[in-house]
Write a protein that holds these residues in place. Structure first.
Motif, mmCIF file in Angstrom:
data_model
loop_
_atom_site.group_PDB
_atom_site.id
_atom_site.type_symbol
_atom_site.label_atom_id
_atom_site.label_comp_id
_atom_site.label_asym_id
_atom_site.label_seq_id
_atom_site.Cartn_x
_atom_site.Cartn_y
_atom_site.Cartn_z
ATOM 1 N N ASP A 194 0.850 -1.184 0.000
ATOM 2 C CA ASP A 194 0.000 0.000 0.000
ATOM 3 C C ASP A 194 0.886 1.234 0.000
ATOM 4 N N VAL A 195 0.554 2.189 -0.844
ATOM 5 C CA VAL A 195 1.271 3.467 -0.864
ATOM 6 C C VAL A 195 0.248 4.597 -0.845
ATOM 7 N N GLU A 196 0.576 5.659 -0.137
ATOM 8 C CA GLU A 196 -0.300 6.828 -0.070
ATOM 9 C C GLU A 196 0.545 8.092 -0.064
ATOM 10 N N ALA A 197 -0.041 9.164 -0.558
ATOM 11 C CA ALA A 197 0.588 10.483 -0.500
ATOM 12 C C ALA A 197 -0.515 11.517 -0.395
ATOM 13 N N GLY A 198 -0.261 12.558 0.381
ATOM 14 C CA GLY A 198 -1.279 13.573 0.560
ATOM 15 C C GLY A 198 -0.697 14.965 0.614
ATOM 16 N N TYR A 199 -1.530 15.933 0.270
ATOM 17 C CA TYR A 199 -1.120 17.332 0.340
ATOM 18 C C TYR A 199 -2.343 18.175 0.696
ATOM 19 N N GLY A 200 -2.102 19.222 1.513
ATOM 20 C CA GLY A 200 -3.188 20.105 1.899
ATOM 21 C C GLY A 200 -2.712 21.496 2.203
ATOM 22 N N ASN A 201 -3.641 22.338 2.619
ATOM 23 C CA ASN A 201 -3.269 23.703 2.981
ATOM 24 C C ASN A 201 -2.342 23.682 4.183
ATOM 25 N N GLN A 202 -1.793 24.827 4.520
ATOM 26 C CA GLN A 202 -0.762 24.938 5.550
ATOM 27 C C GLN A 202 0.416 24.012 5.233
ATOM 28 N N ASP A 203 0.588 23.784 3.922
ATOM 29 C CA ASP A 203 1.692 22.970 3.408
ATOM 30 C C ASP A 203 1.776 21.613 4.107
ATOM 31 N N SER A 204 0.602 21.021 4.373
ATOM 32 C CA SER A 204 0.605 19.695 4.991
ATOM 33 C C SER A 204 0.944 18.651 3.944
ATOM 34 N N ARG A 205 1.837 17.745 4.303
ATOM 35 C CA ARG A 205 2.281 16.683 3.409
ATOM 36 C C ARG A 205 2.340 15.372 4.175
ATOM 37 N N SER A 206 1.941 14.315 3.510
ATOM 38 C CA SER A 206 1.966 13.007 4.159
ATOM 39 C C SER A 206 2.356 11.952 3.151
ATOM 40 N N ALA A 207 2.928 10.874 3.661
ATOM 41 C CA ALA A 207 3.309 9.746 2.820
ATOM 42 C C ALA A 207 3.242 8.483 3.659
ATOM 43 N N LEU A 208 2.890 7.390 3.011
ATOM 44 C CA LEU A 208 2.794 6.107 3.704
ATOM 45 C C LEU A 208 3.178 4.991 2.766
ATOM 46 N N VAL A 209 3.946 4.042 3.280
ATOM 47 C CA VAL A 209 4.266 2.813 2.555
ATOM 48 C C VAL A 209 4.055 1.657 3.522
ATOM 49 N N ARG A 210 3.271 0.678 3.096
ATOM 50 C CA ARG A 210 3.033 -0.496 3.932
ATOM 51 C C ARG A 210 3.249 -1.745 3.091
ATOM 52 N N LEU A 211 4.071 -2.662 3.590
ATOM 53 C CA LEU A 211 4.366 -3.903 2.890
ATOM 54 C C LEU A 211 3.915 -5.077 3.744
ATOM 55 N N GLY A 242 -7.431 19.044 2.122
ATOM 56 C CA GLY A 242 -6.419 18.510 1.230
ATOM 57 C C GLY A 242 -6.925 17.299 0.480
ATOM 58 N N VAL A 243 -5.994 16.625 -0.163
ATOM 59 C CA VAL A 243 -6.309 15.443 -0.957
ATOM 60 C C VAL A 243 -5.261 14.370 -0.670
ATOM 61 N N THR A 244 -5.724 13.130 -0.606
ATOM 62 C CA THR A 244 -4.842 11.985 -0.410
ATOM 63 C C THR A 244 -5.110 10.983 -1.521
ATOM 64 N N VAL A 245 -4.046 10.486 -2.119
ATOM 65 C CA VAL A 245 -4.177 9.459 -3.153
ATOM 66 C C VAL A 245 -3.382 8.240 -2.702
ATOM 67 N N GLY A 246 -3.853 7.076 -3.110
ATOM 68 C CA GLY A 246 -3.164 5.869 -2.710
ATOM 69 C C GLY A 246 -3.464 4.719 -3.652
ATOM 70 N N ALA A 247 -2.671 3.676 -3.532
ATOM 71 C CA ALA A 247 -2.843 2.495 -4.367
ATOM 72 C C ALA A 247 -2.438 1.265 -3.581
ATOM 73 N N SER A 248 -3.083 0.146 -3.905
ATOM 74 C CA SER A 248 -2.769 -1.147 -3.299
ATOM 75 C C SER A 248 -2.394 -2.117 -4.403
ATOM 76 N N PHE A 249 -1.247 -2.755 -4.235
ATOM 77 C CA PHE A 249 -0.752 -3.687 -5.247
ATOM 78 C C PHE A 249 -0.654 -5.095 -4.662
#
Length: 823
Positions: free
Chosen positions: A187-204, A816-823
């Motif tokens: 699983d991978v995710e990435a997000g961005y929002g106001n106040q320059d919020s940023r997020s990322a996630l990787v799960r194996l 903000g918005v978060t996008v992700g994918a599961s492989f």
């Protein structure tokens, strides 16, 4: 540390012994196993609107468990964007969560109006117990959780004196973490929002390995955002108050031991780098206001006091706080047929470095400085000659010196280590009688060094006018005082330095017996006995070398009646206990434990083929030997002090309810409501002359938590082709107005520091199961929190002895918005 290592070695030896039992059992008869590993402790799950919980150490239908309990499952946590414990505030009735102030890893949790308050002292235990995978978190200052791998949250309301027995007078919040999955996936995710919020996630997830008996998972998460108040003294929004930069990781392993046993291990690590939320002074005494009127500050800043939240002001020494947490969980479990035996071993550690935080909101203040030597500077020589003598002309010609400082600044270094071992034997009977037996061991060490730089504003007019040493000359000197020199600042430094340790043992048991041909009537009895040993070695601001022992029985008696398969009524009497401890701010004898007796009645119902779920509860609770904290003036070493007395008695009563409706497939309405009323029966106040009076009739009852909490949400999920869907959700949480301090007699601005009622609205729009190649899917989620930008006060500080107080305001609108994918 060597003692901690020895304790840890003992705990690991005790826990690992179960693996030997498991192997021995398997060697005797592998074919006898019929239950899946961890069958008694399945994670919370939702099956056709039937929710399974583990509040009684076994998997049960939420509606069958005669306990006031709320559950937030994995799907709800993902959709709502759960990021830390504060996100569950008001989602369960009579639950309120406030953030830390200087410390980003801290939280203040209240259930049914019962809370420890905002004191992060390492010698005061919590009233609401927090657990991660069954591991008790001893300190509110180190209560952050690895949010990205939380699978479910159970909120148990009322004393949990048996199975979750350590210091659970108000209730317990249990976080259950993800287990490694059976199938290989990323699983991978990435997000961005106001106040320059940023997020990322990787799960194996590795899926099943080594003959399908071993599964591993690895998770890494990163979150950062800018502050939401502009510090005019800091270059860059990423260092403004409220800014954070978090890196966290977690590793988990689960292995089958034959057909009946399992071993589970996880390690999590979180590294916080956060600029503390801004403290804003909103009220001040005439003395402090007089000093500020004649003081100056950094160019571009001001010394104005306003009640409404400011978007920008000046903070000195707003240096990011570094806080690190890590923990280990090791579980062995084996099904022996009649019983399942489970061993849970935990080790957690926390380090915090707070290099300097401004707690006045004014930046560097330059104004007249007080000292006895310069008291008569600038006064007419003829008036001071009778006091000063031949040097009157010289003293009269000297200006009053000035000082440049913060009114209040704090620096601290803190750490805590804990180990725990729990052994449970859970019956596997499907008949009338089910039971649990267990033993619990806990040990911790902690230390703190902190320094408070404090500016005390003195009114020289009053010193001169009423000092008996000056006689009739005093009023004349006061009248001759220049208005610019009347209010002067006395600089003091208060130090706190101590080490503390705690050790706890407990044994417990709970049994449920069902009566009648249809087993509709059930009687459950639980009993726990706890022994606590504590010690403190304090050197500043006073010497306190003390030890204390406590012991107490707790437990409950519950009667429930299943009117039908869908209606369950119950009554419960329970006894909770919070250990005594030490006061690090004022020298006194160790304070004693407090006891809470609570009486609950409730009904749990399902209607319309499980499409409607309505759970209601009412409660009445009595605190005895309540630990009452009272501010005191002039504690040893300066700074702030409190006295903790075991003399309070408070009665709590209230109601709470939860409703879930699914009128048509994929459309749901959910909500909760909680009301709690406090009645202070006795509330002692120690006066300056040492006498004690009862002020129960005049204290403020709505303190730290509101009388009313409520939440409501509507969610609709529309399916497109190939199982792709669009999910829309909007939710609102309400908390009524409340105060932060109980006694106006000792908290000068208690009535001025009132949190106004607020409703915060969040929304999410998720497009899920977007097909990619093969079985891979993706999602896009748009989210918003506090959509209507509601100003709300989350915490307050009453520096009444210093002459001012103010608020920590909550974060404004974020999206903000978060996008992700599961492989």
């Amino acid at each position: 540390m060597s003692q901690m290592v020895r304790k840890m070695s003992f705990v690991l030896l005790a826990g690992s012994s179960l693996a030997g039992w498991s192997g021995a059992a398997l060697a005797q008869d592998d074919s006898a196993a019929t239950a899946a590993p961890f069958a008694a402790e399945e994670p919370v799950q939702n099956t056709g609107n039937v929710i399974l919980v583990t509040a009684n150490k076994r998997s049960e239908n939420l509606q069958d468990v005669p306990v006031a309990i709320s559950v937030l499952g994995q799907e709800q946590l993902e959709v709502t964007g759960f990021s830390d414990i504060r996100d569950i505030s008001a989602l369960a009735p009579n639950l309120s969560v406030s953030p830390g102030t200087v410390n980003p890893a801290a939280t203040v949790v209240a259930i049914r109006g019962i809370t420890t308050g905002g004191d992060e002292s390492l010698t005061i235990d919590q009233s609401v117990a927090l657990y991660i995978d069954g591991i008790y978190l001893a300190r509110s200052a180190a209560s952050a959780v690895f949010s990205k791998d939380v699978e479910a949250v159970e909120v148990l309301r009322g004393p949990q004196g048996t199975l979750f027995g350590r210091n659970s007078t108000g209730g317990a919040v249990s976080f259950r973490m993800r287990r490694p999955e059976n199938d290989l996936g990323i699983d991978v995710e990435a997000g961005y929002g106001n106040q320059d919020s940023r997020s990322a996630l990787v799960r194996l997830n590795t899926g099943n390995l080594i003959d399908d008996n071993l599964r591993l998972s690895f998770t890494y998460a990163h979150d950062q955002n800018d502050g939401y108040v502009d510090n005019l003294l800091t270059a860059g929004d990423n260092k403004d108050p409220g800014a954070s930069n978090i890196d966290a990781g977690r590793f988990a392993l689960e292995a089958d031991l034959g057909n009946t046993g399992s071993v589970y291990y996880s390690f999590d690590y979180t590294d916080f780098r956060a600029t503390p939320v801004a403290f804003q002074t909103t009220v001040a005494s005439p003395t402090v206001q007089g000093f500020l009127n004649n003081a100056t500050t950094t160019p571009g800043c001001d010394l104005d006091i306003v009640q409404e939240r400011r978007d920008a002001f000046c903070l000195d020494d707003a240096v990011p706080v570094a806080s690190k947490l890590y923990g280990h969980v090791l579980k062995f479990e084996n099904d022996f047929g009649p019983v399942t035996v489970r061993s849970t071993t935990g080790w957690r550690s926390w380090r915090s470095d707070e290099p300097g935080t401004d707690l006045d909101g004014f930046g560097a203040v330059t104004g007249p400085q007080f000292s006895n030597e310069t008291l008569f500077n600038g006064l007419p020589a003829d008036l001071i000659r009778p006091i000063v003598g031949a040097g009157a002309d010289f003293v009269s010609g000297l200006a009053v010196p000035t000082t440049t400082t913060s009114l209040f600044e704090t620096v601290s270094e803190r750490s805590q280590d804990q180990i725990s071992q729990e052994l449970e034997i859970v019956s596997n009977n499907a008949g009338r009688f089910n039971w649990v037996l267990g033993g619990f061991y806990f040990y911790e060490t902690a230390d703190e060094f902190s320094a408070q730089s404090i500016g005390v504003v003195l009114d020289v007019d009053q010193i001169l006018r009423f000092n008996p040493n000056f006689g009739p000359l005093g009023p004349i000197l006061a009248d001759a005082l220049s208005p610019e020199d009347r209010y002067r600042l006395l600089n003091t430094v208060a130090l706190v330095d101590y080490k503390t340790s705690a050790e706890s043992y407990a044994v417990y048991g709970q049994g449920e017996y069902r009566l009648g041909d249809e087993e509709q009537l059930g009687v459950t009895v639980g009993l726990r006995y706890t022994w606590d040993k504590k010690s403190i070695r304090q050197t500043k601001p006073f010497t306190n070398l003390a030890d204390a022992d406590y012991s107490e029985p707790t437990g409950h008696v519950t009667v429930d009646y299943r009117v039908t398969d869908d209606i369950n009524v119950y009554a419960k009497a329970s006894r909770g206990y919070r250990s005594g401890g030490f006061n690090i701010r004022t020298l006194q004898d160790p304070f004693e434990p407090e006891i809470l007796m609570s009486y609950d009645v409730g009904i749990k119902t399902l209607f319309w083929n499980n499409r409607i779920r309505l759970n209601l509860a009412g409660f009445y609770s009595e605190y005895t030997d309540q630990q009452i904290s009272q501010p005191v003036s002039n504690p040893a070493g300066g700074g702030f002090g409190v006295i903790v007395a075991n003399a309070g008695e408070t009665h709590y009563n209230g109601v709470e309810g939860e409703l879930f409706i699914e009128p048509i497939d994929d459309l749901t309405f959910s909500g909760s409501f909680g009301y709690v009323d406090r009645d202070f029966v006795t509330y002692p106040l120690t006066q300056a002359d040492g006498t004690v009076i009862d002020i129960a009739d005049s204290v403020l009852s709505e303190v730290n938590t509101p009388n009313i909490t409520a939440s409501g949400a509507v969610q609709y999920q529309y399916y497109l082709s190939n199982e792709m869907f669009v999910l829309a959700r909007i939710a609102a949480t309400y908390e009524g107005d409340h105060y932060f301090f109980t006694t106006p007699q000792t908290s000068t601005f208690a009535r001025d520091l009132e949190s106004r009622a607020r409703t915060l609205v969040d929304a999410q729009l998720r497009i899920g199961n977007i097909p990619l190649s093969g079985d891979s899917t993706a999602f896009v989620q748009f989210w918003g929190k506090n959509l209507f930008d509601k100003v709300h006060e989350e915490r307050a500080v009453d520096f009444g002895q210093l002459g001012y107080g103010g608020f920590y305001f909550g974060r404004d609108r974020s999206y903000g918005v978060t996008v992700g994918a599961s492989f």
